[in-house]
Design an enzyme around this catalytic site. Sequence first.
Site, short mmCIF file in Angstrom:
data_model
loop_
_atom_site.label_atom_id
_atom_site.label_comp_id
_atom_site.label_asym_id
_atom_site.label_seq_id
_atom_site.Cartn_x
_atom_site.Cartn_y
_atom_site.Cartn_z
N SER A 169 -15.38 -18.32 40.07
CA SER A 169 -15.75 -19.77 40.08
C SER A 169 -14.75 -20.41 39.47
O SER A 169 -14.35 -20.15 38.31
CB SER A 169 -17.18 -20.21 39.55
N ASP A 220 -24.83 -6.36 38.42
CA ASP A 220 -23.74 -6.75 38.01
C ASP A 220 -23.36 -6.50 36.44
O ASP A 220 -24.52 -6.82 35.80
CB ASP A 220 -23.62 -8.41 38.35
N HIS A 221 -22.44 -6.02 35.93
CA HIS A 221 -22.27 -5.60 34.52
C HIS A 221 -23.53 -5.01 33.86
O HIS A 221 -24.03 -5.59 32.89
CB HIS A 221 -22.08 -7.13 33.66
N ASN A 258 -20.71 -16.91 40.51
CA ASN A 258 -22.07 -17.22 39.83
C ASN A 258 -22.15 -18.78 39.29
O ASN A 258 -22.95 -19.66 39.81
CB ASN A 258 -22.49 -16.25 38.65
N THR A 259 -21.02 -19.03 38.56
CA THR A 259 -20.92 -20.43 37.51
C THR A 259 -20.85 -21.55 38.94
O THR A 259 -21.59 -22.65 38.82
CB THR A 259 -19.98 -20.49 36.85
#
Length: 293
Positions: free
Chosen positions: A211, A85-86, A232-233
Site C-alpha cells: 500500500s 500473514d506473518h 492491507n493499509t
Amino acid sequence: MAIVSAEKFVQAARENGYAVGGFNTNNLEWTQAILRAAEAKQAPVLIQTSMGAAKYMGGYKVCQSLITNLVESMGITVPVAIHLDHGHYGDALECIEVGYTSIMFDGSHLPVEENLAKTAEVVKIAHAKGVSVEAEVGTIGGEEDGIIGKGELAPIEDAKAMVETGIDFLAAGIGNIHGPYPENWEGLALDHLEKLTAAVPGFPIVLHGGSGIPDDQIKEAIRLGVAKVNVNTESQIAFSNATREFARNYEANEAEYDGKKLFDPRKFLAPGMKAVQGAVEERIDVFGSANKA
C-alpha cells in the site's frame, strides 16, 4: 476453482510476469468485498489474516470456515487461497491443522540459523498437507502485530539459504515498510531486488507493504520477479474514508434519511465495503492479475 493452495498460481504469476494480490481481511464485510473484487476481475487471490485480525474475528478456525463458506455461498469461481500473514511458529502449525491452504511463517526476528531451522520444520509439516509456505528474510519496515522492523535489505546469502528450505515463495526486505509510507521514504531498492532475483532465478518474491508504493515501482518490481504483493493499509484507508464520509453526510442531512434506518449496520457498513472492493479491483489491475484465473 474454489479453495486451493497458493503455490501453483503464485508460480504462474512469476513465470508470466504479473503478480497476485494478498489482501488482508478483518471481518465478514472485508472478506465479501475481496471475493467480489476477485470474481469481478477473474483474478486468483490470497485472502490473508494476520494473527491480530484472526484473534479479533474469533480465531483461525472461524476465519477458515468464514472464507470457505463465503466462497461456496457467493459462487466464487476463481482460485482462492486462505493465507496466514506473518505467523509465529505455533500459529502457523495451528493454521495448517484447521484448514488454511497457505501460511507465512515469519521467523525474521529470530537468529538466522534458528529461522532457517524452524522454517524447514514448517515446510515439512505444511507440504505433507498440501499447504503452501511463505517465509521472510531481513525484516520489513514498520510494525506488524507487535513485530517492529526497520526495513532492512535482505542479505542475498540468507535469501538463498531460505529458498533451500523448500518454501514456495519468499518475502524479502527491499526498503518496503508496513503502514503508510513517510514523505522522506527513498523508494524500493530495485537494484537490490535485481541482485536477489538473480541469486534465486525464477523463484517467486513477495512484496510486503504494497500500500502506498508508486505504481511504476510496483510494476518494475513485478518485472524483476515479484509475484505476490500484500495489501492491507490501502484497504483500511478506503474503508475508513468511505465510512466517515457516510457518517458526516448522515449527520448533516439526517432529515433526508428519515425512515431509511441507516443506523442498520448492514447499511452503515455498505459504503466501506464498496470502497474496499474498489481498492482491491484497482490493485488487481495494477498487478496485472485480472483475467488470470
